[in-house]
Design a protein around this motif. Structure first.
Motif, PDB file in Angstrom:
ATOM      1  N   GLU A  45       0.816  -1.206   0.000  1.00 20.21           N
ATOM      2  CA  GLU A  45       0.000   0.000   0.000  1.00 20.21           C
ATOM      3  C   GLU A  45       0.853   1.259   0.000  1.00 20.21           C
ATOM      4  O   GLU A  45       1.954   1.293   0.561  1.00 20.21           O
ATOM      5  CB  GLU A  45      -0.952   0.026   1.202  1.00 20.21           C
ATOM      6  CG  GLU A  45      -0.272   0.151   2.549  1.00 20.21           C
ATOM      7  CD  GLU A  45      -1.270   0.380   3.683  1.00 20.21           C
ATOM      8  OE1 GLU A  45      -2.497   0.431   3.433  1.00 20.21           O
ATOM      9  OE2 GLU A  45      -0.807   0.528   4.833  1.00 20.21           O
ATOM     10  N   ALA A  60      -0.773   9.052   2.540  1.00 21.98           N
ATOM     11  CA  ALA A  60      -1.969   8.266   2.806  1.00 21.98           C
ATOM     12  C   ALA A  60      -2.642   8.833   4.051  1.00 21.98           C
ATOM     13  O   ALA A  60      -1.962   9.330   4.970  1.00 21.98           O
ATOM     14  CB  ALA A  60      -1.590   6.802   3.034  1.00 21.98           C
ATOM     15  N   ASP A  61      -3.950   8.748   4.090  1.00 23.34           N
ATOM     16  CA  ASP A  61      -4.686   9.281   5.241  1.00 23.34           C
ATOM     17  C   ASP A  61      -4.240   8.648   6.550  1.00 23.34           C
ATOM     18  O   ASP A  61      -4.222   9.299   7.598  1.00 23.34           O
ATOM     19  CB  ASP A  61      -6.188   9.054   5.051  1.00 23.34           C
ATOM     20  CG  ASP A  61      -6.778   9.961   3.984  1.00 23.34           C
ATOM     21  OD1 ASP A  61      -7.885   9.646   3.510  1.00 23.34           O
ATOM     22  OD2 ASP A  61      -6.137  10.962   3.619  1.00 23.34           O
ATOM     23  N   SER A  62      -3.853   7.391   6.494  1.00 25.45           N
ATOM     24  CA  SER A  62      -3.487   6.664   7.709  1.00 25.45           C
ATOM     25  C   SER A  62      -2.199   7.173   8.353  1.00 25.45           C
ATOM     26  O   SER A  62      -1.957   6.893   9.539  1.00 25.45           O
ATOM     27  CB  SER A  62      -3.352   5.172   7.404  1.00 25.45           C
ATOM     28  OG  SER A  62      -2.367   4.967   6.399  1.00 25.45           O
ATOM     29  N   VAL A  63      -1.372   7.906   7.596  1.00 24.57           N
ATOM     30  CA  VAL A  63      -0.096   8.381   8.144  1.00 24.57           C
ATOM     31  C   VAL A  63       0.001   9.903   8.175  1.00 24.57           C
ATOM     32  O   VAL A  63       0.972  10.449   8.711  1.00 24.57           O
ATOM     33  CB  VAL A  63       1.099   7.801   7.358  1.00 24.57           C
ATOM     34  CG1 VAL A  63       1.015   6.284   7.280  1.00 24.57           C
ATOM     35  CG2 VAL A  63       1.205   8.411   5.966  1.00 24.57           C
ATOM     36  N   LYS A  64      -0.986  10.571   7.613  1.00 22.99           N
ATOM     37  CA  LYS A  64      -0.950  12.025   7.533  1.00 22.99           C
ATOM     38  C   LYS A  64      -0.847  12.631   8.930  1.00 22.99           C
ATOM     39  O   LYS A  64      -1.572  12.251   9.846  1.00 22.99           O
ATOM     40  CB  LYS A  64      -2.199  12.518   6.820  1.00 22.99           C
ATOM     41  CG  LYS A  64      -2.101  13.906   6.241  1.00 22.99           C
ATOM     42  CD  LYS A  64      -3.329  14.199   5.388  1.00 22.99           C
ATOM     43  CE  LYS A  64      -3.413  13.320   4.171  1.00 22.99           C
ATOM     44  NZ  LYS A  64      -4.570  13.639   3.318  1.00 22.99           N
ATOM     45  N   ARG A  66       1.652  12.265  10.885  1.00 21.43           N
ATOM     46  CA  ARG A  66       2.602  11.482  11.696  1.00 21.43           C
ATOM     47  C   ARG A  66       3.903  11.195  10.943  1.00 21.43           C
ATOM     48  O   ARG A  66       4.969  11.101  11.559  1.00 21.43           O
ATOM     49  CB  ARG A  66       1.978  10.151  12.112  1.00 21.43           C
ATOM     50  CG  ARG A  66       0.719  10.281  12.940  1.00 21.43           C
ATOM     51  CD  ARG A  66       0.260   8.928  13.469  1.00 21.43           C
ATOM     52  NE  ARG A  66      -0.052   7.994  12.388  1.00 21.43           N
ATOM     53  CZ  ARG A  66       0.545   6.814  12.221  1.00 21.43           C
ATOM     54  NH1 ARG A  66       1.502   6.428  13.054  1.00 21.43           N
ATOM     55  NH2 ARG A  66       0.190   6.005  11.232  1.00 21.43           N
ATOM     56  N   THR A  86       2.231   3.318  15.644  1.00 17.52           N
ATOM     57  CA  THR A  86       1.263   2.413  16.265  1.00 17.52           C
ATOM     58  C   THR A  86       1.503   0.995  15.737  1.00 17.52           C
ATOM     59  O   THR A  86       2.160   0.821  14.710  1.00 17.52           O
ATOM     60  CB  THR A  86      -0.174   2.823  15.936  1.00 17.52           C
ATOM     61  OG1 THR A  86      -0.437   2.511  14.567  1.00 17.52           O
ATOM     62  CG2 THR A  86      -0.399   4.321  16.162  1.00 17.52           C
ATOM     63  N   GLU A  88      -0.326  -0.770  14.078  1.00 22.82           N
ATOM     64  CA  GLU A  88      -0.872  -0.865  12.722  1.00 22.82           C
ATOM     65  C   GLU A  88       0.134  -0.406  11.668  1.00 22.82           C
ATOM     66  O   GLU A  88      -0.069  -0.637  10.468  1.00 22.82           O
ATOM     67  CB  GLU A  88      -2.145  -0.032  12.595  1.00 22.82           C
ATOM     68  CG  GLU A  88      -3.366  -0.608  13.312  1.00 22.82           C
ATOM     69  CD  GLU A  88      -3.227  -0.557  14.836  1.00 22.82           C
ATOM     70  OE1 GLU A  88      -3.652  -1.524  15.497  1.00 22.82           O
ATOM     71  OE2 GLU A  88      -2.680   0.447  15.358  1.00 22.82           O
ATOM     72  N   ASP A  89       1.200   0.234  12.071  1.00 18.94           N
ATOM     73  CA  ASP A  89       2.248   0.639  11.142  1.00 18.94           C
ATOM     74  C   ASP A  89       3.262  -0.470  10.873  1.00 18.94           C
ATOM     75  O   ASP A  89       4.154  -0.315  10.042  1.00 18.94           O
ATOM     76  CB  ASP A  89       2.986   1.867  11.684  1.00 18.94           C
ATOM     77  CG  ASP A  89       2.102   3.095  11.784  1.00 18.94           C
ATOM     78  OD1 ASP A  89       2.169   3.793  12.822  1.00 18.94           O
ATOM     79  OD2 ASP A  89       1.338   3.352  10.833  1.00 18.94           O
TER      80      ASP A  89
END
Length: 126
Positions: A45, A60-64, A66, A86, A88-89
């Motif tokens: 991804e 990506a929204d999931s890392v924005k 951070r 986290t 999830e990373d």
């Protein structure tokens, strides 16, 4: 362009890591660079991308908020600074390069990138 990655490892939740992606050729300065990741059992991804002159970048929204992507053309190296990690990373992270100086309109697809690093494991766990 040959890409060699370094960094990664084991970090506790909330911690930070910095990944590096070093290129072997001077054409790196005119290349767009991206980071992808792949968790076990999942597809690769998109994480982030930066244009050749660092003028533009996307996340990506999931890392924005951070993660921060950067590129030092003098060093022929790109970086991914990862903060507030986290579990999830957790994934294998890959850098990739596209010989185009501007970011492709489909930058989140792996087919856009011609060169890939070897991958580096990032594990976030207490």
């Amino acid at each position: 362009v040959q890409l060699v990655q370094s960094g990664g490892g084991l970090v506790q939740p909330g911690g930070s890591l910095r990944l590096s992606c070093a290129a072997s050729e001077f054409t790196f300065s005119s290349s767009t660079v991206a980071w992808f990741r792949q968790a076990p059992g999942q597809t690769r991804e998109f994480v982030s991308v930066i244009s050749s002159n660092s003028y533009r970048s996307y996340y990506a929204d999931s890392v924005k908020g951070r993660f921060t992507i950067s590129k030092d053309n003098a060093l022929k190296t790109a970086f991914l600074q990862m903060d507030k990690l986290t579990p999830e990373d957790t994934a294998v992270y890959y850098c990739a390069a596209d010989s185009s100086p501007t970011i492709n309109t489909e930058y989140w697809y792996t087919y856009v990138y011609e060169s890939w690093g070897q991958g580096t494991q990032v594990t976030v766990s207490s």
